[in-house]
Scaffold this active site. Structure first.
Site, PDB file in Angstrom:
ATOM      1  N   CYS A  42       0.850  -1.194   0.000  1.00  0.00           N
ATOM      2  CA  CYS A  42       0.000   0.000   0.000  1.00  0.00           C
ATOM      3  C   CYS A  42       0.889   1.249   0.000  1.00  0.00           C
ATOM      4  O   CYS A  42       2.025   1.233   0.468  1.00  0.00           O
ATOM      5  CB  CYS A  42      -0.898   0.003   1.235  1.00  0.00           C
ATOM      6  SG  CYS A  42      -2.027   1.434   1.304  1.00  0.00           S
ATOM      7  N   ASP A  44       0.545   3.750   1.804  1.00  0.00           N
ATOM      8  CA  ASP A  44       0.537   4.375   3.127  1.00  0.00           C
ATOM      9  C   ASP A  44       1.946   4.719   3.608  1.00  0.00           C
ATOM     10  O   ASP A  44       2.852   3.873   3.612  1.00  0.00           O
ATOM     11  CB  ASP A  44      -0.143   3.418   4.122  1.00  0.00           C
ATOM     12  CG  ASP A  44      -0.517   4.116   5.415  1.00  0.00           C
ATOM     13  OD1 ASP A  44       0.404   4.633   6.098  1.00  0.00           O
ATOM     14  OD2 ASP A  44      -1.707   4.160   5.762  1.00  0.00           O
ATOM     15  N   ARG A  46       3.149   5.044   6.370  1.00  0.00           N
ATOM     16  CA  ARG A  46       3.608   4.372   7.595  1.00  0.00           C
ATOM     17  C   ARG A  46       4.076   2.939   7.350  1.00  0.00           C
ATOM     18  O   ARG A  46       4.434   2.235   8.290  1.00  0.00           O
ATOM     19  CB  ARG A  46       2.466   4.363   8.623  1.00  0.00           C
ATOM     20  CG  ARG A  46       1.998   5.759   9.009  1.00  0.00           C
ATOM     21  CD  ARG A  46       0.648   5.720   9.689  1.00  0.00           C
ATOM     22  NE  ARG A  46      -0.399   5.225   8.794  1.00  0.00           N
ATOM     23  CZ  ARG A  46      -1.668   5.014   9.147  1.00  0.00           C
ATOM     24  NH1 ARG A  46      -2.043   5.247  10.395  1.00  0.00           N
ATOM     25  NH2 ARG A  46      -2.552   4.575   8.267  1.00  0.00           N
ATOM     26  N   HIS A  98      -1.977  -3.863   5.198  1.00  0.00           N
ATOM     27  CA  HIS A  98      -1.713  -3.418   6.581  1.00  0.00           C
ATOM     28  C   HIS A  98      -3.015  -3.113   7.298  1.00  0.00           C
ATOM     29  O   HIS A  98      -3.982  -2.640   6.696  1.00  0.00           O
ATOM     30  CB  HIS A  98      -0.799  -2.188   6.592  1.00  0.00           C
ATOM     31  CG  HIS A  98      -1.426  -0.955   6.000  1.00  0.00           C
ATOM     32  ND1 HIS A  98      -1.964   0.043   6.775  1.00  0.00           N
ATOM     33  CD2 HIS A  98      -1.619  -0.581   4.719  1.00  0.00           C
ATOM     34  CE1 HIS A  98      -2.449   0.996   5.988  1.00  0.00           C
ATOM     35  NE2 HIS A  98      -2.252   0.648   4.737  1.00  0.00           N
ATOM     36  N   CYS A 101      -5.917   0.099   7.102  1.00  0.00           N
ATOM     37  CA  CYS A 101      -5.707   0.671   5.765  1.00  0.00           C
ATOM     38  C   CYS A 101      -6.863   1.618   5.391  1.00  0.00           C
ATOM     39  O   CYS A 101      -8.036   1.221   5.404  1.00  0.00           O
ATOM     40  CB  CYS A 101      -5.599  -0.457   4.741  1.00  0.00           C
ATOM     41  SG  CYS A 101      -5.284   0.134   3.066  1.00  0.00           S
TER      42      CYS A 101
HETATM   43 CO    CO Z   1      -3.305   1.321   3.105  1.00  0.00          CO
END
Ligand code: CO
Length: 219
Positions: A42, A44, A46, A98, A101
């Site tokens: 992803c 993301d 993080r 994750h 999400c």
């Molecule tokens: Co995500």
């Protein structure tokens, strides 16, 4: 100092550190790449792929999109798959979702959560279909976060299954018995990665197959 100035400055510090611990590192990386795995994760911020598993430059070929999806009609992910499988000949493909999400949460929440984000809405179509398919099972969870985390796992499994049916993958299985497919989920709260599924070459066993490190330890 501006954020982008800091990044440029940190880059020089990073390069110096890299050279201090391995003086040949950039000469070696400059020669070419031979990564062992393709990572599909992803976007993301993080979930930085290399950092969460201490991988070095040159070890992971990486594609990231919102909610780590494989679309057969997406030229971006398809070209990455083609290059990784047929040119780099990676031995593994890791699909990493994750917990928490945002993409999955938007698909689970439904309604008009994505009204102002038409591209994201279209991209997440397959997740919305997955949520609809598992509508009854999802009702057992009272909290939205529990539903989201359950769909995060279902989504990773669905992407691994989709990969296992793609010609790019099945042709490579025929030709060189690789890559194996791995479904992982990252937990933002603990920093831990866990395996949720695995697919080896058709006919060589699947989920029950021993991981390489176990075989190495046994041998
Ligand atoms: Co995500």
């Amino acid at each position: 100092m501006q954020f982008f100035d800091r990044l440029l400055l940190e880059n020089r510090a990073w390069a110096d550190d890299m050279k201090a611990s391995d003086p040949e590192v950039f000469q070696r990386l400059h020669q070419g790449q031979s990564p062992a795995a393709l990572w599909i994760g992803c976007c993301d911020s993080r979930v930085p792929a290399e950092q969460i598993c201490n991988a070095k430059p040159g070890e992971l070929f990486i594609h990231r999109n919102i909610a780590n999806l494989v679309h057969e009609d997406d030229a971006n992910v398809s070209s990455v798959l083609e290059y990784a499988i047929n040119a780099l000949e990676v031995d593994h493909i890791i699909v990493c979702g994750h917990r928490g999400c945002g993409g999955i949460q938007a698909a689970v929440s439904g309604g008009d959560a994505l009204q102002a984000l038409p591209y994201v809405d279209r991209h997440l179509g397959q997740v919305k279909r997955l949520v609809a398919e598992h509508h009854v099972a999802l009702e057992q969870f009272s909290q939205l976060s529990q539903k989201v985390d359950h769909v995060v796992e279902l989504n990773v499994i669905a992407q691994v299954e989709r990969l296992a049916e793609m010609r790019l993958v099945t042709d490579s299985w025929q030709a060189r018995r690789a890559p194996s497919l791995h479904g992982w989920v990252y937990d933002l709260a603990s920093g831990h990665l866990d395996e949720v599924c695995r697919r080896e070459v058709e006919g060589s066993g699947s989920e029950s197959a021993e991981p390489d490190w176990q075989r190495a330890a046994a041998g």
